[in-house]
Design a protein around this motif. Structure first.
Motif, PDB file in Angstrom:
ATOM      1  N   UNK A 162       0.792  -1.063  -0.033  1.00 40.07           N
ATOM      2  CA  UNK A 162       0.095  -0.265   0.037  1.00 40.07           C
ATOM      3  C   UNK A 162       0.806   1.403   0.188  1.00 40.07           C
ATOM      4  N   UNK A 163       2.190   1.086   0.475  1.00 36.68           N
ATOM      5  CA  UNK A 163       3.079   2.276   0.446  1.00 36.68           C
ATOM      6  C   UNK A 163       4.260   1.651  -0.308  1.00 36.68           C
ATOM      7  N   UNK A 164       5.241   2.450  -0.804  1.00 36.80           N
ATOM      8  CA  UNK A 164       6.411   2.171  -1.367  1.00 36.80           C
ATOM      9  C   UNK A 164       7.251   1.478  -0.428  1.00 36.80           C
ATOM     10  N   UNK A 165       7.850   0.335  -0.725  1.00 39.77           N
ATOM     11  CA  UNK A 165       8.803  -0.519   0.001  1.00 39.77           C
ATOM     12  C   UNK A 165       9.858   0.564   0.481  1.00 39.77           C
ATOM     13  N   UNK A 166       9.993   0.596   1.785  1.00 38.53           N
ATOM     14  CA  UNK A 166      10.996   1.398   2.551  1.00 38.53           C
ATOM     15  C   UNK A 166      10.431   2.612   2.939  1.00 38.53           C
ATOM     16  N   UNK A 167       9.413   2.935   2.761  1.00 35.96           N
ATOM     17  CA  UNK A 167       8.794   4.277   3.362  1.00 35.96           C
ATOM     18  C   UNK A 167       7.745   4.026   4.136  1.00 35.96           C
ATOM     19  N   UNK A 194       9.755  12.434   5.252  1.00 31.12           N
ATOM     20  CA  UNK A 194       9.689  13.371   4.212  1.00 31.12           C
ATOM     21  C   UNK A 194      10.435  12.484   3.025  1.00 31.12           C
ATOM     22  N   UNK A 195       9.976  12.724   1.570  1.00 33.68           N
ATOM     23  CA  UNK A 195      10.280  12.326   0.851  1.00 33.68           C
ATOM     24  C   UNK A 195       9.680  12.695  -0.690  1.00 33.68           C
ATOM     25  N   UNK A 196      10.303  12.475  -1.718  1.00 40.19           N
ATOM     26  CA  UNK A 196       9.819  12.797  -3.088  1.00 40.19           C
ATOM     27  C   UNK A 196       9.489  14.099  -2.987  1.00 40.19           C
ATOM     28  N   UNK A 197      10.212  15.085  -2.512  1.00 38.90           N
ATOM     29  CA  UNK A 197       9.905  16.596  -2.390  1.00 38.90           C
ATOM     30  C   UNK A 197      10.686  17.173  -3.511  1.00 38.90           C
ATOM     31  N   UNK A 230       5.786  13.566   3.235  1.00 38.92           N
ATOM     32  CA  UNK A 230       6.467  12.943   2.013  1.00 38.92           C
ATOM     33  C   UNK A 230       5.582  12.516   0.962  1.00 38.92           C
ATOM     34  N   UNK A 231       5.845  12.584  -0.237  1.00 39.82           N
ATOM     35  CA  UNK A 231       5.016  12.266  -1.660  1.00 39.82           C
ATOM     36  C   UNK A 231       5.780  11.203  -2.116  1.00 39.82           C
ATOM     37  N   UNK A 232       6.154   9.890  -1.544  1.00 35.30           N
ATOM     38  CA  UNK A 232       6.255   8.854  -2.056  1.00 35.30           C
ATOM     39  C   UNK A 232       5.152   8.132  -2.592  1.00 35.30           C
ATOM     40  N   UNK A 233       5.362   6.740  -3.028  1.00 35.66           N
ATOM     41  CA  UNK A 233       4.501   6.119  -3.949  1.00 35.66           C
ATOM     42  C   UNK A 233       3.221   5.500  -2.759  1.00 35.66           C
ATOM     43  N   UNK A 251       5.061  12.089  -5.899  1.00 30.59           N
ATOM     44  CA  UNK A 251       5.296  13.555  -6.159  1.00 30.59           C
ATOM     45  C   UNK A 251       4.034  14.420  -5.882  1.00 30.59           C
ATOM     46  N   UNK A 252       4.594  15.554  -5.719  1.00 33.35           N
ATOM     47  CA  UNK A 252       3.394  16.477  -5.132  1.00 33.35           C
ATOM     48  C   UNK A 252       2.513  17.004  -6.230  1.00 33.35           C
TER      49      UNK A 252
END
Length: 563
Positions: free
Chosen positions: A176-181, A186-189, A209-212, A220-221
């Motif tokens: 349901x979330x990108x692996x590792x997040x 915060x991420x994909x900023x 964070x705008x990760x998968x 991404x935002x």
């Protein structure tokens, strides 16, 4: 892992319908601005989106209110018609069959709600197409991609990790979330906080964070913001401030349905590949792009997974295996002109569409062409282009925002405001206080306005002020009726001889230096075509009417040219 991303600027030129006749007027509330009428804005937008496909796209992206969606549940009699169709062709038992490894955040009810948000998914057809068959094929196509992007990818004979012996195409929606997040990171900023149109339209929230996330791993935002606008009546901030909703609510599946329905011009929407509403252009056909599952791969991730060089790559090979397993199990027929693969296709990102006239685009950008009959030579229009911009042709109101440069994406665009009614109506050039319509040096005249000077009627060919029709040399006025009279030459008179008086000697007065020897240009003065001024020793000539434009800062394409 697939990421939604901005469409790259593939084209060196833009493609637009013929320009619409705009009639910008000086803004009475802003001495440096202009106003255009709302009616002209709508007419211009309509003229540029005449192709019926624009209506198809708009229909596909219609949504139901969230209050209606959140009342949807399996077997509820009040469920919308497209939800009832899904329950019929893909009942809850089939959901369980394909999701035995799925994360608990994915449920059948949330799946039905995601579909219920978008009436076009598994919707009706009035032209004889089999809506049930298209619905089933759409769901199977979506699950083939789910299996690649959020699946377990565990071999059927791996008993320790796959004790149920599930086929890989039965292992969708594990993540349901990108692996590792995880939430709170915060991420994909990348790009957040910059002073650009993306951040003005879709501002990142601090600490987010705008990760998968979700079945399509929305990232991404700018994608969270665009999806939020669709889900929350144009409000981008809901998901920008709380992106975790894309993982923990029915939005985890709605994000995938939204992507399935949204064209990323020149890429078609996946739905329209499946139901054949889309017709490939000649350029696409020449590039091997046609109907079938393979084209949906190109739509999703063609740059990485399509083309001869990716024929044996893991991601497309997996997708095709999953599609073939699912389509076989659910007995989805594959038509003779459909291909499951995309290795024979040119990726959309590499497809040269320069000069193509049979490809439609979905983003607005300012029309930068020069128009001598409009103030400052500006178009006051926008046109359709083949790259990502701040304004979408699929979002109501975005054309007006483009014309007014709402997000500041057009550098040096005229200050423009949209009004219901223009301050003056150019279709009624006659001043009611002056039935004779006499020319007035202080009045602004627009294209088509008529005035009378010495019994002669003149018509303006473009915007002007202070240019007397009887003496004009700029060509702005043309005679409509009457004959201009030539000035009467003066009668020659013989001068009477006079004895010259010797001049009295006078001491010469030293010449007085001008107060500003470096410049004769006056910011408050009005200049017409052909007028010349000097600034810092350089002489400039006006190319059209101007006031307040400094020749030194006019630029190569401005009103002043060096002589």
């Amino acid at each position: 892992m697939f990421k939604l991303a901005l469409l790259p600027s593939l084209l060196a030129c833009s493609f637009a319908a013929n320009s619409f006749t705009m009639n910008p007027q000086p803004d009475p509330d802003n001495p440096t601005g202009y106003v255009v009428s709302k009616a002209e804005i709508k007419a211009a937008e309509d003229a540029k989106t005449l192709d019926p496909m624009y209506d198809v796209w708009a229909k596909a992206l219609e949504t139901r209110p969230n209050s209606v969606v959140e009342a949807i549940d399996a077997g509820v009699p009040t469920n919308p018609d497209n939800v009832k169709r899904v329950e019929r062709v893909f009942p809850q038992s089939e959901w369980f069959f394909l999701t035995q490894m799925a994360a608990p955040e994915y449920t059948y009810t949330r799946f039905l709600r995601a579909i219920g948000k978008f009436p076009a998914f598994c919707g009706d057809y009035t032209d004889g197409r089999d809506a049930d068959a298209i619905c089933k094929k759409s769901i199977v196509t979506a699950f083939a991609h789910f299996s690649q992007e959020t699946g377990g990818h565990i071999a059927v004979d791996n008993v320790s990790d796959n004790p149920l012996g599930l086929e890989e195409w039965q292992q969708a929606l594990v993540h349901v979330r990108e692996m590792g997040w995880s939430e709170g990171q915060e991420g994909y900023t990348t790009g957040c906080g910059q002073n650009d149109w993306q951040n003005k339209r879709w501002p990142c929230a601090a600490g987010q964070g705008y990760f998968g996330r979700g079945a399509k791993q929305l990232s991404y935002h700018f994608n969270y913001g665009a999806f939020s606008e669709v889900m929350y009546d144009g409000d981008a901030t809901v998901l920008l401030n709380n992106p975790g909703l894309v993982a923990d609510s029915w939005l985890n599946l709605a994000s995938a349905i939204w992507f399935f329905l949204t064209p990323q011009a020149p890429k078609p929407a996946m739905l329209h590949v499946i139901d054949r509403t889309w017709t490939p252009s000649q350029r696409e056909t020449d590039a091997g792009i046609g109907y079938g599952f393979g084209t949906t791969i190109n739509v999703i991730n063609g740059g990485i997974e399509c083309g001869e060089q990716n024929k044996d790559k893991g991601q497309p090979v997996n997708r095709i295996r999953y599609w073939e397993g699912l389509s076989s199990h659910y007995e989805i027929p594959v038509e003779a002109d459909e291909k499951n693969t995309c290795w024979q296709q040119t990726p959309y990102g590499s497809l040269n569409l320069n000069g193509a006239t049979d490809v439609l685009y979905t983003n607005w950008d300012g029309n930068w062409k020069y128009y001598p009959d409009r103030p400052e030579g500006a178009s006051f229009e926008c046109e359709l282009v083949g790259f990502q911009t701040a304004y979408s042709a699929l979002v109501p109101g975005d054309y007006e925002k483009c014309v007014t440069n709402f997000y500041g994406s057009h550098a040096n665009w005229p200050e423009t405001r949209v009004v219901e009614t223009l301050p003056t109506d150019p279709s009624e050039p006659t001043d009611p206080t002056d039935p004779a319509n006499t020319w007035d040096a202080n009045k602004v005249y627009n294209t088509g306005d008529q005035v009378v000077v010495n019994g002669v009627t003149y018509q303006a060919k473009w915007w002007n002020q202070g240019d007397n029709p009887a003496t004009s040399t700029t060509g702005v006025w043309e005679v409509i009726s009457g004959t201009p009279t030539e000035p009467t030459p003066p009668v020659a008179v013989e001068p009477t001889p006079v004895e010259p008086t010797p001049p009295a000697p006078v001491e010469p007065t030293p010449p007085t230096e001008p107060t500003d020897p470096s410049s004769t240009w006056d910011a408050a003065a009005t200049y017409n075509t052909g007028d010349q001024v000097t600034v810092n020793g350089v002489t400039y000539q006006a190319q059209w009417w101007t006031q307040g434009n400094n020749p030194e800062t006019s630029g190569e394409w401005g009103v002043w040219k060096r002589v």
